[in-house]
Design an enzyme around this catalytic site. Sequence first.
Site, PDB file in Angstrom:
ATOM      1  N   ALA A   1       0.992  -1.046   0.258  1.00  0.00           N
ATOM      2  CA  ALA A   1      -0.373  -0.308   0.198  1.00  0.00           C
ATOM      3  C   ALA A   1       0.860   1.027  -0.033  1.00  0.00           C
ATOM      4  O   ALA A   1       0.704   2.304  -0.357  1.00  0.00           O
ATOM      5  CB  ALA A   1      -0.865  -0.039   1.610  1.00  0.00           C
TER       6      ALA A   1
ATOM      7  N   PHE B   1      -3.416   0.807   4.811  1.00  0.00           N
ATOM      8  CA  PHE B   1      -4.128  -0.307   5.834  1.00  0.00           C
ATOM      9  C   PHE B   1      -3.918   0.295   7.515  1.00  0.00           C
ATOM     10  O   PHE B   1      -4.614   0.132   8.343  1.00  0.00           O
ATOM     11  CB  PHE B   1      -4.202  -1.281   5.889  1.00  0.00           C
ATOM     12  CG  PHE B   1      -5.192  -1.351   4.527  1.00  0.00           C
ATOM     13  CD1 PHE B   1      -6.319  -2.117   4.558  1.00  0.00           C
ATOM     14  CD2 PHE B   1      -4.390  -1.902   2.836  1.00  0.00           C
ATOM     15  CE1 PHE B   1      -7.548  -2.218   3.008  1.00  0.00           C
ATOM     16  CE2 PHE B   1      -5.182  -2.001   1.937  1.00  0.00           C
ATOM     17  CZ  PHE B   1      -6.434  -1.877   1.839  1.00  0.00           C
TER      18      PHE B   1
ATOM     19  N   GLN C   1       0.458  -6.151  -3.847  1.00  0.00           N
ATOM     20  CA  GLN C   1      -0.577  -6.574  -2.315  1.00  0.00           C
ATOM     21  C   GLN C   1      -1.681  -5.676  -2.783  1.00  0.00           C
ATOM     22  O   GLN C   1      -2.853  -5.433  -3.117  1.00  0.00           O
ATOM     23  CB  GLN C   1       0.397  -6.722  -1.134  1.00  0.00           C
ATOM     24  CG  GLN C   1       0.616  -7.687  -1.137  1.00  0.00           C
ATOM     25  CD  GLN C   1       1.534  -7.569   0.171  1.00  0.00           C
ATOM     26  OE1 GLN C   1       1.015  -7.743   1.310  1.00  0.00           O
ATOM     27  NE2 GLN C   1       2.502  -6.542   0.473  1.00  0.00           N
TER      28      GLN C   1
ATOM     29  N   HIS D   1      -4.011  -9.459  -4.462  1.00  0.00           N
ATOM     30  CA  HIS D   1      -4.967  -9.913  -3.836  1.00  0.00           C
ATOM     31  C   HIS D   1      -6.592  -8.986  -5.004  1.00  0.00           C
ATOM     32  O   HIS D   1      -7.476  -8.477  -4.356  1.00  0.00           O
ATOM     33  CB  HIS D   1      -5.479  -8.322  -2.971  1.00  0.00           C
ATOM     34  CG  HIS D   1      -4.268  -9.127  -1.864  1.00  0.00           C
ATOM     35  ND1 HIS D   1      -3.189  -8.394  -1.086  1.00  0.00           N
ATOM     36  CD2 HIS D   1      -3.854  -9.890  -1.153  1.00  0.00           C
ATOM     37  CE1 HIS D   1      -2.542  -8.793   0.379  1.00  0.00           C
ATOM     38  NE2 HIS D   1      -3.317 -10.480  -0.491  1.00  0.00           N
TER      39      HIS D   1
ATOM     40  N   CYS E   1     -23.998 -15.949 -12.951  1.00  0.00           N
ATOM     41  CA  CYS E   1     -23.428 -16.124 -14.669  1.00  0.00           C
ATOM     42  C   CYS E   1     -22.138 -15.488 -14.923  1.00  0.00           C
ATOM     43  O   CYS E   1     -21.635 -16.134 -15.973  1.00  0.00           O
ATOM     44  CB  CYS E   1     -24.437 -14.962 -15.297  1.00  0.00           C
ATOM     45  SG  CYS E   1     -24.162 -13.475 -15.992  1.00  0.00           S
TER      46      CYS E   1
ATOM     47  N   CYS F   1     -26.506  -7.904 -11.629  1.00  0.00           N
ATOM     48  CA  CYS F   1     -26.323  -8.245 -12.792  1.00  0.00           C
ATOM     49  C   CYS F   1     -27.932  -8.448 -13.621  1.00  0.00           C
ATOM     50  O   CYS F   1     -29.107  -8.561 -12.825  1.00  0.00           O
ATOM     51  CB  CYS F   1     -25.732  -9.728 -12.844  1.00  0.00           C
ATOM     52  SG  CYS F   1     -25.249 -10.758 -15.096  1.00  0.00           S
TER      53      CYS F   1
ATOM     54  N   CYS G   1     -29.212 -11.127 -14.601  1.00  0.00           N
ATOM     55  CA  CYS G   1     -29.861 -12.031 -14.497  1.00  0.00           C
ATOM     56  C   CYS G   1     -30.191 -12.346 -12.983  1.00  0.00           C
ATOM     57  O   CYS G   1     -30.536 -13.420 -12.326  1.00  0.00           O
ATOM     58  CB  CYS G   1     -28.079 -13.598 -15.003  1.00  0.00           C
ATOM     59  SG  CYS G   1     -27.160 -13.221 -13.171  1.00  0.00           S
TER      60      CYS G   1
ATOM     61  N   ASN H   1      10.345   1.261   2.446  1.00  0.00           N
ATOM     62  CA  ASN H   1       9.648   1.018   3.408  1.00  0.00           C
ATOM     63  C   ASN H   1       9.614   2.551   4.444  1.00  0.00           C
ATOM     64  O   ASN H   1      10.714   2.509   5.513  1.00  0.00           O
ATOM     65  CB  ASN H   1       8.921   0.005   4.174  1.00  0.00           C
ATOM     66  CG  ASN H   1       7.499  -0.047   4.408  1.00  0.00           C
ATOM     67  OD1 ASN H   1       6.629   0.321   3.715  1.00  0.00           O
ATOM     68  ND2 ASN H   1       7.547  -0.229   6.088  1.00  0.00           N
TER      69      ASN H   1
END
Length: 243
Positions: A24, A35, A105, A123, A134, A152, A154, A215
């Site tokens: 992230a 997160f 990710q 992910h 469907c 949808c 359907c 990081n």
Amino acid sequence: MDEKIKKLKEIIEKSNRICVFTGAGISCPSGIPDFRSENGIYKTKSRFGYPPETMLSHSFFVEHTELFFDFYRSQMIYPEAKPNKAHEFFASLERKGKKVTVVTQNIDSLHQKAGSSDVVELHGSVMRNYCENCKKFFPLETILEKKGVPVCDCGGVIKPDVVLYEEPLSQESVERAIVAIENADALIVVGTSLSVYPAASYIRFFGGKDLVLINKDETRYDSLASLSFADDVIKVVDALEKD
């Protein structure tokens, strides 16, 4: 910093096959929150009455579908977000003749928008959505335009093609990620604390020479790295692009 940048340039220059493993943190400069940081989604008090981790679970999606979509639309989708310098830098390595595989990710598809052609989305992606009945696929606009639970023609619920808690990762994606990590000359890990499993465990498959970590905070793998930067990825990329 200058010596470390010089060494990173040398690593990139001598490496023909590069795997970039992203979390992230690489998308934060594009306006997408992470997160687990102090201001991340998981630390923000939810107005929905449930912890964000709970709302991003498969069981919550099944049992509270409308509330799931309220949270998903407001917290997980950033349609105006654009690739930043870091996404663009790793995409540019392809144009210089490097074989670059991005294992991410993230679910924002910003690597593809920046021009990376070989991207493994562990992910999933908010850009893809499918009918649970469907299996017809729908673009992101379908989720944004429909109110409440998207359905949808359907009658089936249209589910985002993202991996929720309690759901397994795609076996195909896992296999592609491991192959890319195994075969890389250099593995550059960007914007992740390497605390999300099983994705973080794939690092152990790296058999190349140079592991680079970028990081803001230290990770448990720092001691194993050839080079580590506890810094903002944009600052590192800016330094790399200087003559």
